[in-house]
Design an enzyme around this catalytic site. Structure first.
Site, short mmCIF file in Angstrom:
data_model
loop_
_atom_site.label_atom_id
_atom_site.label_comp_id
_atom_site.label_asym_id
_atom_site.label_seq_id
_atom_site.Cartn_x
_atom_site.Cartn_y
_atom_site.Cartn_z
CD GLU A 176 -15.17 3.17 18.59
OE1 GLU A 176 -15.83 2.15 18.35
OE2 GLU A 176 -15.59 4.33 18.40
CG MET A 231 0.95 -4.95 11.54
SD MET A 231 -0.74 -4.94 10.91
CE MET A 231 -1.28 -6.53 11.46
CG ASN A 274 -2.17 -0.87 0.94
OD1 ASN A 274 -3.03 -0.53 0.17
ND2 ASN A 274 -2.19 -2.03 1.59
CG ASN A 330 -5.64 1.87 9.56
OD1 ASN A 330 -4.56 1.45 9.11
ND2 ASN A 330 -6.52 1.06 10.14
CG ASP A 378 -9.37 -1.49 13.38
OD1 ASP A 378 -8.54 -0.78 12.80
OD2 ASP A 378 -9.14 -2.64 13.77
CB SER A 383 -12.90 0.14 5.77
OG SER A 383 -13.90 -0.85 5.68
CG HIS A 421 -9.49 -2.74 9.49
ND1 HIS A 421 -8.59 -3.33 10.36
CD2 HIS A 421 -10.61 -3.49 9.55
CE1 HIS A 421 -9.17 -4.38 10.93
NE2 HIS A 421 -10.39 -4.49 10.46
N1 NHR Z 1 -4.61 3.17 16.87
C1 NHR Z 1 -5.75 3.77 17.22
N2 NHR Z 1 -5.74 4.47 18.36
N3 NHR Z 1 -6.89 3.71 16.48
C2 NHR Z 1 -6.90 2.97 15.35
O1 NHR Z 1 -8.01 2.91 14.65
C3 NHR Z 1 -5.73 2.29 14.93
C4 NHR Z 1 -4.58 2.42 15.73
C5 NHR Z 1 -3.40 1.76 15.38
C6 NHR Z 1 -3.36 0.95 14.27
C7 NHR Z 1 -4.46 -0.18 12.36
C8 NHR Z 1 -5.32 -1.40 12.79
C9 NHR Z 1 -5.88 -2.18 11.61
O2 NHR Z 1 -6.06 -1.64 10.51
C10 NHR Z 1 -4.50 0.80 13.48
C11 NHR Z 1 -5.68 1.48 13.79
C12 NHR Z 1 -2.92 -3.28 15.00
C13 NHR Z 1 -3.79 -3.88 15.91
C14 NHR Z 1 -3.26 -4.71 17.05
O3 NHR Z 1 -4.01 -5.37 17.75
C15 NHR Z 1 -5.14 -3.66 15.78
C16 NHR Z 1 -5.62 -2.86 14.77
C17 NHR Z 1 -4.75 -2.24 13.86
C18 NHR Z 1 -3.41 -2.47 13.98
N4 NHR Z 1 -1.93 -4.73 17.29
C19 NHR Z 1 -1.25 -5.46 18.36
C20 NHR Z 1 -0.83 -4.49 19.48
O4 NHR Z 1 -0.75 -4.99 20.61
C21 NHR Z 1 0.01 -6.12 17.88
C22 NHR Z 1 -0.25 -7.16 16.84
C23 NHR Z 1 1.03 -7.65 16.16
O5 NHR Z 1 2.11 -7.05 16.36
O6 NHR Z 1 0.95 -8.61 15.39
O7 NHR Z 1 -0.53 -3.31 19.23
O8 NHR Z 1 -6.24 -3.36 11.79
C1 GAR Z 2 -3.11 -4.46 4.17
O1 GAR Z 2 -3.94 -5.41 3.57
C2 GAR Z 2 -3.85 -3.71 5.26
O2 GAR Z 2 -5.23 -3.61 5.02
C3 GAR Z 2 -3.58 -4.56 6.44
O3 GAR Z 2 -2.30 -5.10 6.28
C4 GAR Z 2 -1.98 -5.15 4.91
C5 GAR Z 2 -0.65 -4.48 4.71
O4 GAR Z 2 -0.15 -4.78 3.45
N1 GAR Z 2 -3.64 -3.80 7.64
C6 GAR Z 2 -3.81 -4.35 8.81
O5 GAR Z 2 -4.06 -5.51 8.97
C7 GAR Z 2 -3.68 -3.39 9.96
N2 GAR Z 2 -3.84 -4.12 11.17
P1 GAR Z 2 1.07 -3.97 2.86
O6 GAR Z 2 2.16 -3.94 3.93
O7 GAR Z 2 1.48 -4.75 1.67
O8 GAR Z 2 0.56 -2.61 2.53
#
Ligand code: NHR
Ligand code: GAR
Length: 216
Positions: free
Chosen positions: A147, A94, A18, A111, A149, A140, A113
């Site tokens: 909050e 992540m 991306n 972001n 996602d 999305s 998702h």
């Molecule tokens: N932060 C906030 N405050 N709000 C959002 O909407 C966020 C955010 C940070 C990242 C991306 C999100 C996704 O698109 C994102 C949105 C990581 C996790 C998670 O559980 C959840 C959602 C997203 C990104 N991370 C773990 C943690 O403990 C680690 C998981 C791992 O390292 O594999 O941070 O999905």
């Molecule tokens: C994407 O598909 C994105 O939607 C997802 O990870 C991929 C990243 O791909 N995001 C998450 O899952 C956030 N938690 P990329 O590194 O090739 O862009």
């Protein structure tokens, strides 16, 4: 578009496809911006290699060297602020970000998702869609709010789920769509067509519905 290009910072943890789509769209000028830095929290992320190949300055801030989440977020914010961006794009990032971090960049932070939000917040969205025998899945783009996602959706793209799909097949079908819609939305923010007002997304001054600009 005659207006001055917006300064974009991309934050990524993984393969960076991306990020690449946005870098390429800036180069082709289909996005009215320039990627001034790519930051990764993962030392060997392919996203860093891609940045180097595209002559984009990059830096790694390894979250593992920080004793707590807040100190990582402070270091990330310092690294972002050093280049004074207009827009911060999470692209496969992540790590959950603190409320303070999100508040600081509210309205400038996007972001993508991999689900049709509000369905499947959090992780493992593809496996959950397959387990539930969903007939459609998707992705999305949303404004980031505290909050997780839960920020308002700007644009979604849907894909079909086929009966014998694997996670990888479904993910690659979704990614094709991500590479189209993420640059489009980034360009809308570059051209001030979208805004976050009272935690709701607006497009050309109109409040967007729950599924964003279009749902089909
Ligand atoms: N932060 C906030 N405050 N709000 C959002 O909407 C966020 C955010 C940070 C990242 C991306 C999100 C996704 O698109 C994102 C949105 C990581 C996790 C998670 O559980 C959840 C959602 C997203 C990104 N991370 C773990 C943690 O403990 C680690 C998981 C791992 O390292 O594999 O941070 O999905
Ligand atoms: C994407 O598909 C994105 O939607 C997802 O990870 C991929 C990243 O791909 N995001 C998450 O899952 C956030 N938690 P990329 O590194 O090739 O862009």
């Amino acid at each position: 578009m005659a207006s001055i290009k917006k300064r974009i910072v991309i934050v990524a943890s993984g393969s960076g496809s991306n990020a690449q789509a946005i870098i390429d769209a800036c180069a082709k000028e289909t996005v009215n911006g320039s990627v001034v830095k790519l930051i990764s929290n993962v030392p060997n992320a392919e996203a860093l290699t891609r940045a180097a190949q595209s002559n984009i300055p990059s830096n790694c801030i390894d979250h593992k060297i920080f004793s707590d989440r807040d100190s990582f977020d402070v270091a990330l914010a310092e690294e972002i602020d050093a280049v004074q961006p207009d827009i911060i794009v999470l692209a496969g990032f992540m790590r959950i970000l603190s409320d303070e971090f999100v508040a600081k960049y509210l309205g400038k932070l996007l972001n993508i998702h991999p689900s049709l939000l509000p369905k499947y917040t959090g992780m493992r969205t593809y496996q959950r869609a397959l387990d539930n025998e969903d007939h459609e899945h998707g992705t999305s783009v949303h404004f980031v709010t505290p909050e997780l996602d839960g920020g308002p959706v700007i644009l979604q793209a849907k894909v079909p789920v086929f009966e014998d799909d694997t996670v990888d097949e479904l993910a690659s079908r979704v990614k094709v769509q991500e590479h189209k819609i993420y640059p489009l939305v980034v360009n809308w923010l570059c051209n001030d067509r979208i805004a976050l007002i009272d935690m709701k997304a607006f497009f050309d001054g109109q409040e967007l519905p729950e599924c964003g600009y279009a749902s089909d």
